[in-house]
Design an enzyme around this catalytic site. Structure first.
Site, PDB file in Angstrom:
ATOM      1  N   LYS A  52       0.432  -1.001   0.096  1.00 31.64           N
ATOM      2  CA  LYS A  52      -0.185  -0.086   0.371  1.00 31.64           C
ATOM      3  C   LYS A  52       1.264   0.977   0.056  1.00 31.64           C
ATOM      4  CE  LYS A  52      -3.107   2.596   3.324  1.00 31.64           C
ATOM      5  NZ  LYS A  52      -3.560   2.538   4.454  1.00 31.64           N
TER       6      LYS A  52
HETATM    7  C1  R5P Z   1      -2.779   5.441   8.277  1.00 34.66           C
HETATM    8  O1  R5P Z   1      -1.216   4.312   8.333  1.00 34.66           O
HETATM    9  C2  R5P Z   1      -3.087   3.567   8.321  1.00 34.66           C
HETATM   10  O2  R5P Z   1      -2.546   2.713   7.953  1.00 34.66           O
HETATM   11  C3  R5P Z   1      -4.268   4.103   6.796  1.00 34.66           C
HETATM   12  O3  R5P Z   1      -5.133   2.948   6.846  1.00 34.66           O
HETATM   13  C4  R5P Z   1      -3.894   4.938   5.496  1.00 34.66           C
HETATM   14  O4  R5P Z   1      -2.993   6.003   6.125  1.00 34.66           O
HETATM   15  C5  R5P Z   1      -5.140   5.116   4.541  1.00 34.66           C
HETATM   16  O5  R5P Z   1      -5.419   5.742   5.382  1.00 34.66           O
HETATM   17  P1  R5P Z   1      -5.913   7.349   4.619  1.00 34.66           P
HETATM   18  O6  R5P Z   1      -6.885   7.014   2.985  1.00 34.66           O
HETATM   19  O7  R5P Z   1      -6.777   8.204   5.226  1.00 34.66           O
HETATM   20  O8  R5P Z   1      -4.556   7.847   4.577  1.00 34.66           O
END
Ligand code: R5P
Length: 292
Positions: free
Chosen positions: A203
């Site tokens: 990711k």
């Molecule tokens: C942050 O460290 C978390 O793992 C979130 O899952 C990630 O940041 C994704 O969320 P967002 O789309 O709010 O950035």
């Protein structure tokens, strides 16, 4: 003794038709065993090859952040629109109905809060509990260039080893600290290191220049993190561009649950991710659904 009198003799072995030996639909994962591929198929839709993951794990270092104050009230109405939920085991056990049958990606690293050095994480879940909770994958934060870079990579490799033992994929999440640029060069470095060290998928964030070089140089699927809340139009354009440039889906949090109309927003994101809808049409869809 078994009654064999009525057993019919098998006749057609189709010896002229070779057994199909199809490649797995996600890149780089063909050499894994059934359990790993079966779990990845709970995260990614085999028809589109893509996924809409809803990330609601922010509380593991931020506490009850905006939009996640009451997951039972704010988030449960959205989960029928998700392919996968990314969350902590605490929220999974305490709030999520066990009837949710899509993929669960369990946050498996943690330690410091926003008051401390975020890269100082440890593995925060025992593999036995991940199995007990029937998760489709475990997620670990990797801080390339961060103060505790090596420790976070060690967390990744330990989870990968444990996951492979039981057929559970590991999602490496490339963390981007305040001091680090989210340019393609950095993201290529971070994603490639995660894949080389065994992450089943990765990711990462979107970058406006060269994101296609990030996806193409990563040998396993990449999902895009949403990042901070943007106007809906901008978030939909970013989603379209990420998919168009090779992302296999999104793992989006704030741009969905902090939207004034989260169900309309995730529905529009789904159309882009699974059906290639253009961002202007997706915005029209969002606007029509928010009025409904
Ligand atoms: C942050 O460290 C978390 O793992 C979130 O899952 C990630 O940041 C994704 O969320 P967002 O789309 O709010 O950035």
């Amino acid at each position: 003794m078994a009654d064999t009198d009525s057993v019919k003799e098998a006749k057609n072995f189709y010896h002229d038709i070779p057994q199909k030996n199809e490649a797995f639909f996600l890149k780089g994962l063909n050499s894994y065993d059934f359990g790993m591929k079966n779990r990845m198929s709970k995260i990614f839709n085999p028809k589109s090859g893509h996924t809409v993951m809803l990330a609601i794990d922010h509380g593991y270092f931020q506490g009850p952040t905006t939009g996640l104050e009451r997951i039972d009230i704010n988030i449960l109405p959205i989960i029928p629109y998700t392919d996968t939920l990314m969350l902590t085991r605490g929220i999974l056990r305490s709030v999520i109905p066990p009837t949710y049958s899509n993929g669960i990606v369990m946050r498996a690293s943690g330690g410091p809060s926003i008051l401390k050095e975020l890269s100082n994480e440890q593995i925060a879940v025992d593999i036995e509990d991940a199995i007990r909770m029937n998760v489709a994958a475990m997620a670990v934060q990797v801080f390339i260039g961060g103060e505790y870079e090596s420790q976070s990579i060690h967390n990744l490799t330990r989870l990968v080893d444990a996951g492979i033992r039981y057929g559970i994929p590991t999602l490496a999440v490339t963390a981007v600290g305040k001091e680090l640029n989210k340019d393609a060069r950095y993201l290529r470095l971070a994603c490639r290191i995660c894949a080389e060290l065994g992450a089943t998928y990765v990711k990462t964030y979107y970058c406006t220049e060269g994101f296609e070089t990030v996806t193409s140089s990563c040998p396993v699927p990449i999902v895009m993190a949403g990042g901070k809340k943007l106007p809906e139009k901008d978030a939909l354009i970013m989603t379209y561009n990420a998919i168009d440039q090779g992302a296999a889906g999104v793992d989006m949090g704030r741009n969905i649950f902090q939207s004034d109309y989260p169900i309309a927003m995730i529905s529009a994101v789904r159309e882009i991710v699974h059906n290639g809808m253009k961002p202007d049409k997706a915005l029209d869809l969002y606007n029509s659904l928010k009025k409904a």
